[in-house]
Write a protein that holds these residues in place. Sequence first.
Motif, PDB file in Angstrom:
ATOM      1  N   ARG A   1       0.815  -1.253   0.013  1.00  0.00           N
ATOM      2  CA  ARG A   1      -0.008   0.250  -0.189  1.00  0.00           C
ATOM      3  C   ARG A   1       0.827   1.293  -0.511  1.00  0.00           C
ATOM      4  O   ARG A   1       1.953   1.168  -0.863  1.00  0.00           O
ATOM      5  N   GLU A   2       0.460   1.943   0.431  1.00  0.00           N
ATOM      6  CA  GLU A   2       1.414   3.485   0.248  1.00  0.00           C
ATOM      7  C   GLU A   2       2.697   3.765   0.936  1.00  0.00           C
ATOM      8  O   GLU A   2       3.899   4.165  -0.077  1.00  0.00           O
TER       9      GLU A   2
ATOM     10  N   ARG B   1      -7.110   5.442  -2.950  1.00  0.00           N
ATOM     11  CA  ARG B   1      -6.251   6.843  -2.376  1.00  0.00           C
ATOM     12  C   ARG B   1      -5.060   5.920  -2.854  1.00  0.00           C
ATOM     13  O   ARG B   1      -4.396   6.880  -2.929  1.00  0.00           O
TER      14      ARG B   1
ATOM     15  N   SER C   1      -3.716   5.408  -6.781  1.00  0.00           N
ATOM     16  CA  SER C   1      -4.355   5.624  -7.843  1.00  0.00           C
ATOM     17  C   SER C   1      -3.328   6.232  -8.891  1.00  0.00           C
ATOM     18  O   SER C   1      -2.436   5.564  -9.623  1.00  0.00           O
TER      19      SER C   1
END
Lengths: 226, 320
Positions: free
Chosen positions: A40-41, A92, A94
């Motif tokens: 993830r981020e 979030r 993208s």
Amino acid sequence: MDRSAGPKRIRLSTTPSREDLARLRIGDVVHLDGLIYTAREGVYMRACEQGDALPMDLPHESAANFHCSPAATVEADGSFTMGAVTATASFRFSKWIGEWFRLSGAKLIIGKGGMTSADYREHFVPNGAIYLTTVGYGTGALLGRGIKGVKALHWREDLGLAQAMWVLEAENMGPFIVESDLEGNSLFERENERISQNLARVYEGTKPAVLRRFGETDDRSDELIG
Amino acid sequence: MISLDLIQRTAERLMEKAAIEIPEDYLDGLKATAAVEDGDLSSFVLQAMLENYEAAKEDRRAMCGDTGCPRWYVKMGNEARIEGGPIALEAALRRATARATHDIPLRPNRVHPLWRTDHDNNVGIGAPEIEYGFEPGGDWIDLITVHKGGLFGTDYRMLFPSDGIQGIRRFFLDSLVAFGKRGLACQPAIIGIGLGGSKDACMVLGKRAACLRTVGSRNSDPRIAALEDELKVLGNSIGMGAMGFVGKSMVVDCNIEVGYCHTGGMQMSVHAFCLSSRRAVARLWGDGRVEYRTDPDWFTDYQRRETVEWTVPQDQNEFA
């Protein structure tokens, strides 16, 4: 529930062939077998922005990227206790997904709530990838049952437990619902379109607030009253 | 005197129960919702959730991988005495939160808002939140833990008297439609609504309405109770179900709490609890007794009092 009346159920490898993916229709229910990794981020920022080399051989080892932080503990002896696992909202991420496909060769993006069909067309379709959404959301206990072990935990020190890259051994892990297909169609957008047709009727007997907010108008000179 | 050791042990047990065991009132409510749902995909999702609750209990594993943000509500009877006082109580709740996060395990969700630093134990600045209430009489304390999930499904708006019920309906629908798409609100959920107070009080009321009242409970004001019924029906008529699929299950129940506000305003907040409505409660007495339950029973007549003085109603003396 009469399962014969429910959606079609399919077992899928986490390194699927194009033919495997071409058979899937939006709304089908999928269970996964093979290695799956969380990213993830935190992982995206390291890999896509800082250019750090990936700590595993992708997509050879796994083509399945799970937008998830497991409820898991690293014990004093270095072993893992795996609790429940549930996805986090994918929209979030993208901004990184195009570069991530280039680096990882992922074929399955698994998360909560899908991404936009614009993202599917721009990034997923050219890479032959589809999106699987978790169910509920919050079938964390069922998904936890489908994880047979933790193969590795990468970048933990730098990113912490929630953002680290967990490599999980999945066996009949699910359920997931096919949200996008190889053509970039979105199940959520199809459903939203159907629901929207009813909204004007539902809103009868309501009225707009007397004080509006920016966002309800993009005109920053608007006084927002009346 | 309620012992600190008892408080910490009970708090750890509550953390586990909240994370793993779906409260009976919500489970019954979701089953009732599932029974009338006719959307194919929505029905599939609700059945999967019902299976998930069973799996969680069988495996003693958290219901949802996002185990939310643990918080505490402490209600004290006026006669209760706590070993070490309120400072020791808070320390015990912070220790229980950290230890249970590791032992269950829960996801260590809590990070610093700017630096994103993580203690891997759900404890940090202002975390877990600990809120207090008091009741006349009673030599007990109620420990209530809520592991509130969801970044989505909560909103606030300053409405005005001229917005009226029509404006309340509009903001209610706006919130459900906006957060319900793609199921970001993790619906069907208990929807809590705060009306009045001030901005912060309104948010607190709405959150407590969602998290501290059970499915099937009704506000003691019959006109507010009627509005709860009306909004529940309205939310379920949007045409949207679980995960934002076509269906009719958005609201398992709608709970409204109010507070007196400025004469010119009508603050409104909307809060969605989630499909894993994690709450657990225990009452602790000085003699070491502990009783576990799932109904926080927070909104007593005392909590909703509107007079200057408070006297215990005659027929409630036996419970005081």
